[in-house]
Write a protein that holds these residues in place. Structure first.
Motif, short mmCIF file in Angstrom:
data_model
loop_
_atom_site.label_atom_id
_atom_site.label_comp_id
_atom_site.label_asym_id
_atom_site.label_seq_id
_atom_site.Cartn_x
_atom_site.Cartn_y
_atom_site.Cartn_z
N TYR A 51 -1.12 -12.52 -6.16
CA TYR A 51 0.05 -12.39 -6.99
C TYR A 51 -0.35 -12.85 -7.78
O TYR A 51 -1.50 -13.52 -8.56
N TYR A 94 -4.07 -6.82 -0.84
CA TYR A 94 -3.78 -8.32 0.22
C TYR A 94 -4.85 -8.13 1.30
O TYR A 94 -6.00 -6.92 1.02
N GLN A 144 1.45 -13.80 -11.68
CA GLN A 144 3.12 -13.94 -12.10
C GLN A 144 3.32 -13.75 -13.27
O GLN A 144 2.43 -14.78 -13.79
N GLY A 159 9.32 -13.08 -11.07
CA GLY A 159 9.04 -13.76 -9.62
C GLY A 159 7.50 -13.31 -9.86
O GLY A 159 6.80 -12.98 -10.28
N LEU A 160 6.61 -13.38 -8.45
CA LEU A 160 5.79 -13.15 -7.76
C LEU A 160 5.66 -11.23 -7.93
O LEU A 160 5.82 -11.02 -6.99
N LYS A 168 -3.85 -2.56 -0.59
CA LYS A 168 -3.00 -2.41 -2.13
C LYS A 168 -1.69 -2.86 -2.15
O LYS A 168 -1.10 -2.46 -1.24
N TYR A 213 -3.63 -13.07 0.42
CA TYR A 213 -2.78 -12.51 -0.63
C TYR A 213 -2.93 -12.93 -2.20
O TYR A 213 -4.02 -14.28 -2.28
N PHE A 263 -0.30 -22.00 -0.30
CA PHE A 263 -0.71 -21.05 -1.72
C PHE A 263 -1.80 -21.87 -2.13
O PHE A 263 -1.41 -23.06 -2.14
N GLY A 264 -2.73 -21.29 -3.07
CA GLY A 264 -3.67 -22.56 -4.55
C GLY A 264 -2.89 -22.28 -5.49
O GLY A 264 -1.61 -22.84 -5.79
N GLU A 265 -2.97 -23.28 -6.49
CA GLU A 265 -2.63 -24.30 -7.16
C GLU A 265 -2.46 -23.16 -8.81
O GLU A 265 -2.09 -23.03 -10.09
N PHE A 303 -2.01 -16.37 -8.04
CA PHE A 303 -1.89 -17.12 -7.30
C PHE A 303 -2.81 -16.34 -6.17
O PHE A 303 -2.10 -15.34 -5.54
#
Lengths: 113, 113
Positions: free
Chosen positions: A35, A48, A37, A42-43, A57, A33, A104-106, A90
């Motif tokens: 995202y 995806y 922010q 929020g995200l 989408k 995914y 999640f990535g950083e 993210f």
């Protein structure tokens, strides 16, 4: 096992430039995914993928493109950068099977000026 | 799609238990509830997840109501480092059987010294 790795961590783009945010995971996860922010928000889901060769989408896909040629990699492409795309991005992944943990990535901080 | 609803913000005194509610009234029988938190725009950090039984780990406890329409995340002895935005997430399946993550609104938890 590095988990989810995003690059670059920080980037400044000029309006109209293009770039690719890289995301890779070494856990053999099918679901990945992207995202974004915005400050204080929020995200929101951009795109995806449920496996190599399959993408779909999310809530806010306009201005972005993705591809999934391998299980490991899920790059996010910005073709014509706009100030509205200034955000933190993210990447996340999750394995198949019910109840698996989401990783999640950083994050990648992108500023468009 | 199942949606989640959380209070916008909460305060909790340091050392007390922090109880964060989440409503997910349209959750399906095989969907899990996940809790994540995010500190200062870092990548979201996994806390706990569950299906229908109460769960506990070293970070928190998760209480899910019998009808599964709501849940509560409990941080038993809140510290200042628990100040963060807490997200309740339900794993959602769309009409084609693909899955995408849907984030709730998030609760900004502030731990008061």
């Amino acid at each position: 096992n590095a988990g989810v790795t995003q690059t670059p961590k920080f980037r400044i783009l000029k309006i109209g430039q293009s770039m690719t945010l890289q995301c890779t995971q070494d856990m053999n996860h099918n679901y990945m995914y992207w995202y974004r922010q915005d400050p204080g928000m929020g995200l929101k889901l951009i795109y995806y993928s449920v496996g190599a060769g399959i993408t779909d989408k999310g809530e806010v896909p306009n201005g972005y493109n993705v591809s999934r040629s391998t299980t490991e990699d899920f790059p996010l492409r910005l073709e014509l950068a706009a100030p509205s795309q200034t955000s933190v991005y993210f990447c996340a992944s999750i394995g198949t099977g019910v109840g698996n943990t989401i990783y999640f990535g950083e994050g990648s901080w992108l500023t468009v000026v | 799609d199942a949606k989640t609803t959380q209070p916008t913000s909460m305060d909790c005194a340091e050392g007390r238990a922090a109880n964060l509610p989440c409503n997910h009234s349209t959750i399906s029988g095989n969907e899990y509830v996940y809790w994540y938190r995010q500190i200062h725009s870092q990548g979201p950090q996994y806390i706990i997840h569950g299906l229908k039984n109460n769960e506990t780990n070293e970070m928190a406890s998760l209480i899910i109501t019998e009808d599964r329409k709501s849940s509560t995340l409990i941080l038993p002895h809140a510290t200042l480092r628990d100040t963060a935005v807490y997200y309740c997430i339900v794993r959602v399946a769309n009409n084609f059987g693909n899955e995408k993550l849907t984030f709730g609104t998030g609760t900004r938890l502030t731990i008061i010294p």
